[in-house]
Write an enzyme that holds these catalytic residues in place. Structure first.
Site, PDB file in Angstrom:
ATOM      1  N   ASP A   1      -6.885   3.193  -3.509  1.00  0.00           N
ATOM      2  CA  ASP A   1      -7.780   3.060  -1.565  1.00  0.00           C
ATOM      3  C   ASP A   1      -7.710   4.576  -1.650  1.00  0.00           C
ATOM      4  OD1 ASP A   1      -8.653   2.847   0.427  1.00  0.00           O
ATOM      5  OD2 ASP A   1      -7.209   1.640   1.077  1.00  0.00           O
TER       6      ASP A   1
ATOM      7  N   ASP B   1     -13.251  -0.982   3.274  1.00  0.00           N
ATOM      8  CA  ASP B   1     -12.873  -1.852   3.966  1.00  0.00           C
ATOM      9  C   ASP B   1     -13.354  -0.918   5.333  1.00  0.00           C
ATOM     10  OD1 ASP B   1     -10.988  -1.358   6.041  1.00  0.00           O
ATOM     11  OD2 ASP B   1      -9.114  -0.615   5.095  1.00  0.00           O
TER      12      ASP B   1
ATOM     13  N   SER C   1       1.053  -1.315   0.068  1.00  0.00           N
ATOM     14  CA  SER C   1      -0.328   0.417  -0.775  1.00  0.00           C
ATOM     15  C   SER C   1       0.718   1.006   0.077  1.00  0.00           C
ATOM     16  CB  SER C   1      -1.159  -0.209   1.310  1.00  0.00           C
ATOM     17  OG  SER C   1      -2.007   0.684   1.102  1.00  0.00           O
TER      18      SER C   1
ATOM     19  N   LYS D   1      -2.911   5.177  -2.987  1.00  0.00           N
ATOM     20  CA  LYS D   1      -3.752   5.813  -2.008  1.00  0.00           C
ATOM     21  C   LYS D   1      -3.925   6.668  -3.086  1.00  0.00           C
ATOM     22  CE  LYS D   1      -3.900   3.823   2.279  1.00  0.00           C
ATOM     23  NZ  LYS D   1      -4.877   3.095   2.583  1.00  0.00           N
TER      24      LYS D   1
ATOM     25  N   GLY E   1      -4.140  -4.129   6.185  1.00  0.00           N
ATOM     26  CA  GLY E   1      -3.161  -3.516   7.208  1.00  0.00           C
ATOM     27  C   GLY E   1      -3.119  -2.447   8.076  1.00  0.00           C
TER      28      GLY E   1
ATOM     29  N   GLU F   1     -11.202   0.392  -3.806  1.00  0.00           N
ATOM     30  CA  GLU F   1     -11.304   0.741  -2.369  1.00  0.00           C
ATOM     31  C   GLU F   1     -11.922   1.905  -1.461  1.00  0.00           C
ATOM     32  OE1 GLU F   1      -7.731  -1.892  -0.043  1.00  0.00           O
ATOM     33  OE2 GLU F   1      -8.384  -0.549   1.690  1.00  0.00           O
TER      34      GLU F   1
ATOM     35  N   LYS G   1     -10.046  -7.071   8.551  1.00  0.00           N
ATOM     36  CA  LYS G   1      -8.911  -6.932   9.165  1.00  0.00           C
ATOM     37  C   LYS G   1      -8.928  -7.076  10.195  1.00  0.00           C
ATOM     38  CE  LYS G   1      -7.031  -2.206   6.464  1.00  0.00           C
ATOM     39  NZ  LYS G   1      -7.550  -0.831   6.324  1.00  0.00           N
TER      40      LYS G   1
ATOM     41  N   LYS H   1      -1.017  -1.305  -4.515  1.00  0.00           N
ATOM     42  CA  LYS H   1      -2.076  -0.066  -4.237  1.00  0.00           C
ATOM     43  C   LYS H   1      -1.654   1.510  -3.848  1.00  0.00           C
ATOM     44  CE  LYS H   1      -4.790   0.017   0.453  1.00  0.00           C
ATOM     45  NZ  LYS H   1      -5.254  -0.545   1.200  1.00  0.00           N
TER      46      LYS H   1
HETATM   47  O1  OSB Z   1      -6.707   2.072   4.142  1.00  0.00           O
HETATM   48  O2  OSB Z   1      -5.989   0.137   4.573  1.00  0.00           O
HETATM   49  C1  OSB Z   1      -6.047   1.444   4.973  1.00  0.00           C
HETATM   50  C2  OSB Z   1      -2.666   2.820   6.852  1.00  0.00           C
HETATM   51  C3  OSB Z   1      -3.758   2.926   8.416  1.00  0.00           C
HETATM   52  C4  OSB Z   1      -5.172   3.300   7.723  1.00  0.00           C
HETATM   53  C5  OSB Z   1      -5.493   3.355   6.728  1.00  0.00           C
HETATM   54  C6  OSB Z   1      -4.900   1.924   5.259  1.00  0.00           C
HETATM   55  C7  OSB Z   1      -3.951   1.681   6.176  1.00  0.00           C
HETATM   56  C8  OSB Z   1      -3.042   1.638   4.912  1.00  0.00           C
HETATM   57  C9  OSB Z   1      -1.470   0.233   5.654  1.00  0.00           C
HETATM   58  O3  OSB Z   1      -3.448   0.869   3.644  1.00  0.00           O
HETATM   59  C10 OSB Z   1      -1.882  -1.056   4.509  1.00  0.00           C
HETATM   60  C11 OSB Z   1      -0.046  -1.606   5.513  1.00  0.00           C
HETATM   61  O4  OSB Z   1      -0.096  -1.895   6.878  1.00  0.00           O
HETATM   62  O5  OSB Z   1       0.719  -1.945   5.136  1.00  0.00           O
HETATM   63 MG    MG Z   2      -8.469   0.704   3.000  1.00  0.00          MG
END
Ligand code: OSB
Ligand code: MG
Length: 375
Positions: A193, A243, A139, A167, A295, A218, A267, A165
């Site tokens: 995401d 999510d 991510s 952001k 994660g 996402e 999660k 992925k």
């Molecule tokens: O939306 O998945 C998410 C981290 C903090 C808050 C939300 C998210 C995330 C990540 C991190 O995408 C993924 C990782 O732990 O590598």
């Molecule tokens: Mg997410």
């Protein structure tokens, strides 16, 4: 065999990220992480991790609300409830505490590890996980420019990651995705995401993402809004994944029934724990909906729970299970989590409990607050 927790240690650590991680609603440079150690009267113990962040920008819960919920309500409940199985605690929590799912999970998850340790088997075995290895996706946080992001994506691909992925946020989306797709070529599995940064007024704009061949989009809209996600899904060819919206098995069933998601992100730390996560996995599987493990920038302790969960059969898409070295100068577990050159993490089936040992000297160095509940 009964499980009787006699002591709950709450420990907050400060763990600096190697690089800041930016999502649509905020940036994290250093994780404040609430860790939990459960101990029983027979000398067994298990470490767990709360996934809440410092601010309520991802979910309403934070490190401080979780500490309060555990100290005031959930910890005392656990200390006075002898249980047959780890799966028995969720209904006890549900009966007297609404919400606070991250706080519940922070106690429920290590209870599974405590039970598995007592039985001399791995957490993955206790969950009936079957996979030996899990595909890893990365991510990537929001970067300063499309080129900077494309460079990160190319490096991630070269490191072996099976899915990348990105952001995204309004104003930092189409040009960024275009640059990455151009740099990676058409064959690489790519997703985005939004962490709830868009509204239904952006539907037309979001439909432009269809041209990039993404495996999923996402959480575009706010977590509460299943119906508008379903309306958006009808306008897109790209599958939507939820999510933040998926907080329980019932919510997952609703999202699937409404057509709000064709893929589910699980999660365990967000949904109240491993029993809830398994129920979401099972109901998604029954509906033919694939799941993957998300994660929350966990330390090596929280990562162990995600890896064990992702060994269940319907986790058919790569998980956000990057190796320790991606996040930290030095993790709090031994061995650290690693990824093979072809993007796989190995499930530690042969080691009891969470499968890694906690480096308590390292924890002592990082600890900012500490308290004990119970005897
Ligand atoms: O939306 O998945 C998410 C981290 C903090 C808050 C939300 C998210 C995330 C990540 C991190 O995408 C993924 C990782 O732990 O590598
Ligand atoms: Mg997410």
């Amino acid at each position: 065999m009964t499980l009787a927790v006699t002591r709950i240690e709450l420990r907050e650590i400060a763990l600096p990220l190697r690089e800041p991680f930016r999502i649509s609603s905020g940036v994290v440079r250093e994780r404040r992480i609430l860790l939990i150690r459960l101990a029983d009267g027979d000398g067994y113990e298990a470490w767990g991790e709360c996934v809440a962040g410092e601010t309520p920008n991802y979910s309403p819960e934070t490190v401080d609300t979780c500490r309060h919920a555990i100290r005031a309500w959930l910890g005392p409940l656990l200390l006075r409830s002898p249980l047959e199985r780890a799966g028995d605690v969720a209904p006890i929590f549900e009966a007297s505490v609404r919400g606070h799912r991250m706080a519940k999970a922070a106690l429920e998850m290590p209870l599974w590890a405590l039970a598995a340790t007592r039985e001399g088997r791995s957490l993955a075995a206790a969950l009936e996980g079957t996979r030996a290895t899990i595909e890893v996706g990365i991510s990537l946080g929001i970067q300063a420019s499309p080129n900077a992001l494309a460079e990160k994506a190319v490096a991630a691909r070269a490191a072996g990651y099976r899915r990348i992925k990105l952001k995204i946020a309004p104003g930092m989306d189409l040009a960024f995705v275009a640059a990455v797709r151009e740099a990676l070529g058409p064959g690489v599995s790519l997703s985005v995401d939004a962490n709830a940064a868009y509204t239904p007024a952006d539907t037309e704009h979001l439909s432009r993402l269809d041209s990039f061949g993404l495996v999923m989009i996402e959480q575009p809209f706010e977590p509460e809004d299943l119906r508008r996600h379903a309306e958006l899904q009808r306008r897109l060819t790209t599958p939507l994944c939820l999510d933040e919206s998926i907080t329980s098995a019932a919510r997952a069933e609703d999202a699937i029934a409404l057509g709000s998601a064709r893929i589910v992100n699980i999660k365990p730390g967000r949904v109240g724990g491993l029993a809830s996560a398994r129920a979401i996995h099972d109901r998604s599987a029954a509906a033919g909906v694939p799941v993957w493990c998300g994660g929350m920038l966990e330390s090596g302790i929280g990562r162990a729970y995600n890896v064990a969960l992702a060994s269940l059969p319907n986790f058919t898409l790569p998980g956000d299970l990057s190796p320790s070295a991606r996040y930290w100068e030095r993790d709090v577990v031994r061995p650290e989590w690693t990824m093979s050159a072809d993007g796989l993490v190995t499930v530690p089936h042969e080691r009891p409990g969470i499968g890694v040992s906690v480096d308590t000297d390292r924890l002592d160095d990082l600890t900012t607050a500490h308290e004990d509940l119970g005897a």
